[in-house]
Design a protein around this motif. Structure first.
Motif, PDB file in Angstrom:
ATOM      1  N   PRO A  31       1.220  -1.552  -0.443  1.00 45.11           N
ATOM      2  CA  PRO A  31      -0.003   0.156  -0.055  1.00 45.11           C
ATOM      3  C   PRO A  31       0.854   1.317   0.039  1.00 45.11           C
ATOM      4  CG  PRO A  31      -0.299  -1.010   1.867  1.00 45.11           C
ATOM      5  CD  PRO A  31       0.909  -1.789   1.575  1.00 45.11           C
ATOM      6  N   MET A 151      -1.406  -5.159   5.485  1.00 40.50           N
ATOM      7  CA  MET A 151      -2.896  -3.522   5.238  1.00 40.50           C
ATOM      8  C   MET A 151      -2.975  -2.468   5.384  1.00 40.50           C
ATOM      9  SD  MET A 151      -2.946  -4.310   1.473  1.00 40.50           S
ATOM     10  CE  MET A 151      -1.602  -5.125   1.806  1.00 40.50           C
ATOM     11  N   VAL A 152      -3.146  -3.076   6.858  1.00 37.44           N
ATOM     12  CA  VAL A 152      -3.230  -1.886   7.809  1.00 37.44           C
ATOM     13  C   VAL A 152      -1.572  -0.963   8.624  1.00 37.44           C
ATOM     14  CG1 VAL A 152      -4.409  -1.304  10.323  1.00 37.44           C
ATOM     15  CG2 VAL A 152      -5.779  -2.692   8.634  1.00 37.44           C
ATOM     16  N   HIS A 247      -3.975   6.537   5.633  1.00 42.05           N
ATOM     17  CA  HIS A 247      -4.671   5.440   4.487  1.00 42.05           C
ATOM     18  C   HIS A 247      -5.229   3.939   5.454  1.00 42.05           C
ATOM     19  CE1 HIS A 247      -2.943   6.866   0.830  1.00 42.05           C
ATOM     20  NE2 HIS A 247      -3.308   7.726   1.682  1.00 42.05           N
ATOM     21  N   TRP A 248      -4.297   3.906   6.394  1.00 39.74           N
ATOM     22  CA  TRP A 248      -4.952   2.613   7.823  1.00 39.74           C
ATOM     23  C   TRP A 248      -6.628   2.908   8.108  1.00 39.74           C
ATOM     24  CZ3 TRP A 248      -6.735   2.721  12.304  1.00 39.74           C
ATOM     25  CH2 TRP A 248      -5.980   4.198  12.815  1.00 39.74           C
ATOM     26  N   TYR A 251      -8.071   1.207   5.336  1.00 41.86           N
ATOM     27  CA  TYR A 251      -7.766  -0.160   5.341  1.00 41.86           C
ATOM     28  C   TYR A 251      -8.176  -1.391   5.977  1.00 41.86           C
ATOM     29  CZ  TYR A 251      -4.474   0.642   1.437  1.00 41.86           C
ATOM     30  OH  TYR A 251      -4.139   0.671  -0.188  1.00 41.86           O
ATOM     31  N   MET A 255     -10.548  -4.568   5.987  1.00 40.13           N
ATOM     32  CA  MET A 255     -10.275  -6.130   6.263  1.00 40.13           C
ATOM     33  C   MET A 255     -11.111  -6.149   6.818  1.00 40.13           C
ATOM     34  SD  MET A 255      -7.748  -6.274   4.323  1.00 40.13           S
ATOM     35  CE  MET A 255      -7.865  -5.429   2.718  1.00 40.13           C
ATOM     36  N   LEU A 307     -13.463  -0.429  -3.227  1.00 44.53           N
ATOM     37  CA  LEU A 307     -12.542  -1.530  -2.724  1.00 44.53           C
ATOM     38  C   LEU A 307     -12.704  -2.840  -1.425  1.00 44.53           C
ATOM     39  CD1 LEU A 307      -9.491   1.068  -1.535  1.00 44.53           C
ATOM     40  CD2 LEU A 307      -9.148  -1.233  -3.290  1.00 44.53           C
ATOM     41  N   SER A 308     -13.936  -2.416  -1.016  1.00 45.48           N
ATOM     42  CA  SER A 308     -14.572  -3.351  -0.121  1.00 45.48           C
ATOM     43  C   SER A 308     -15.190  -4.471  -0.642  1.00 45.48           C
ATOM     44  CB  SER A 308     -16.127  -2.867   1.239  1.00 45.48           C
ATOM     45  OG  SER A 308     -15.657  -1.052   1.444  1.00 45.48           O
ATOM     46  N   PHE A 311     -11.895  -6.702  -1.675  1.00 51.12           N
ATOM     47  CA  PHE A 311     -11.527  -7.350  -0.351  1.00 51.12           C
ATOM     48  C   PHE A 311     -12.724  -7.967   0.445  1.00 51.12           C
ATOM     49  CE2 PHE A 311      -8.303  -3.708  -1.065  1.00 51.12           C
ATOM     50  CZ  PHE A 311      -7.229  -5.548  -1.504  1.00 51.12           C
TER      51      PHE A 311
END
Length: 453
Positions: A31, A151-152, A247-248, A251, A255, A307-308, A311
């Motif tokens: 990311p 990702m986080v 950005h976390w 994500y 996630m 994006l949701s 994933f």
């Protein structure tokens, strides 16, 4: 019911930790790499960024099967040490890079440390046949959890130590993984080839001409091409509205929702025999998500929503695809089928990064997702036309038969039992590979036949 021994538990947990330590470094850079590389001297163009993101996949695709085969000859731990050393070396090369070309070199060297097949083979050496599926499941869960955490944590680490720091941390974690292999992972008394966990070269041709398996190979190729292409442009698109160190916040909920949302669908597929319906629905959802990302690439809220969906579909497909391979592959060729499947996955990573970067540079960011949509739509057509997978599971049983004639007789006898769909006894391994109906099968009869043999 017989439980895993303490040695089996230690082997499973420690090897899952080795996987996690290695994969965290691979995943956490995704990311943030595009944002860092665009400002590097020497031209951090989208194409070069895409190559940097995908080049490790090319190396792994070419080397993961040879690493596994070499571990049969030279020892599991020896090949794992070599692979982790290469991975650490590549990480430190990338950490010290001052231009995009040395990052590409570092990522390439990282990929040459293709130890996955050797670790799986070591897991098979250290677990009995009846518990091997549990060990593989724990490793699979560790990889999924590591991906979500990466990702986080990747954007957080970028804020604290920068991308070079992440690469350096990746190298340190690889060295820590070597320490786990040395002092925590048990050393097997005997290493041998396991048809359920390793690639058998003589079976590759048979696996490649199996059209149902090829549908799944194309699927994992498409899934990972779409995922790696996504990271060429999405971090830059998010950065237009949100600082990278935050950005976390995007994500983390994505996630969590994707992991939690995938669980009921997996239960519906496996427990209630709705695998094809759930699988095709997930591929359709993935196709919709990539199309929406092409539409909303310049709109923050729309991109996050897409994006949701992406994933959610991604995690569901990551869980169901290996299960489908196991159900469809011949009982004695499961390891080879999975080895070929993994190679297609790695090739997808490379193509997704390189071609995604090329399209972003020469056509536009939306073109990356238009291409992904076309790829996934082709996969959807293949998925809709595939045969419904049988409601079976694989069982491995130890047998005392050591000659070919006895193995053939026992195979025929086991095949005749209620609920046994396929049975193959391999004398050289002393193992019976069975595919049995998920609802009921004559396990007592199978044990009686084996004990008589």
């Amino acid at each position: 019911m017989d439980r895993m021994t303490s040695v089996e538990m230690r082997a499973t947990v420690s090897l899952a930790l080795v996987f996690a330590l290695r994969m965290f470094g691979m995943f956490s850079i995704l990311p943030v790499l595009a944002l860092y590389a665009r400002d590097l001297p020497g031209g951090g163009t989208p194409f070069l960024i895409g190559v940097a993101l995908g080049i490790d996949g090319l190396a792994q695709a070419l080397l993961q099967i040879p690493f596994g085969l070499l571990s049969d000859r030279y020892g599991r731990k020896r090949m794992i040490y070599i692979g982790l050393t290469l991975f650490a070396l590549g990480s430190f090369i990338a950490a010290g890079a001052h231009d995009i070309y040395f990052i590409i070199l570092g990522r390439l060297v990282q990929g040459t440390g293709a130890v996955a097949a050797a670790i799986i083979a070591l897991t098979a050496d250290l677990t009995r046949e009846e518990h091997r599926a549990k060990g593989m499941a724990v490793i699979g869960m560790s990889i999924g959890a590591t991906f979500g955490a990466s990702m986080v944590l990747g954007p957080m680490l970028e804020h604290w130590i920068g991308v070079p720091g992440i690469f350096a941390l990746t190298g340190v974690l690889a060295l820590a993984a070597m320490a786990v292999v040395r002092w925590v992972v048990p050393t097997p008394q005997v290493s041998r080839v396991h048809a359920d966990a390793e690639t058998i070269p003589g079976q590759i041709g048979m696996v490649l001409v199996n059209t149902e398996l090829q549908r799944l190979n194309f699927g994992i190729f498409s899934l990972h091409a779409a995922m790696r292409g996504l990271f060429v442009v999405v971090p830059l698109a998010l950065a237009a509205s949100l600082p990278v160190d935050r950005h976390w916040q995007v994500y983390l909920p994505i996630m969590l929702v994707s992991f939690v949302g995938a669980v009921p669908a997996i239960i519906l597929a496996e427990k209630y025999g709705r695998m094809k319906a759930v699988f095709c629905s997930a591929v359709a959802l993935l196709c919709l998500a990539t199309l929406l990302m092409a539409v909303f690439i310049g709109q923050f809220a729309g991109l996050v929503a897409a994006l949701s969906l992406f994933f959610l579909a991604f995690n569901l497909l990551e869980a169901t695809l290996p299960s489908l391979v196991s159900k469809i592959a011949p009982a004695a060729s499961k390891g080879t089928a999975l080895g070929v499947y993994n190679s297609f996955q790695f090739f997808g990573l490379f193509l997704g990064g390189a071609l995604g970067g090329f399209l972003a540079q020469h056509v536009g960011n939306a073109a990356v997702f238009v291409f992904s949509t076309g790829l996934v739509f082709a996969w959807l057509l293949l998925a809709l036309s595939m045969q419904a997978p049988p409601a079976v599971r694989t069982r491995l049983l130890q047998v005392g038969v050591r000659d070919a004639a006895g193995a053939q007789r026992l195979s025929a006898a086991l095949s005749g039992l209620k609920g046994v769909v396929e049975a193959v006894v391999i004398a050289g391994e002393g193992v019976a590979y069975l595919k049995v109906r998920s609802d009921a099968w004559d396990e007592i009869g199978a044990n009686n036949l084996i004990n008589k043999g």
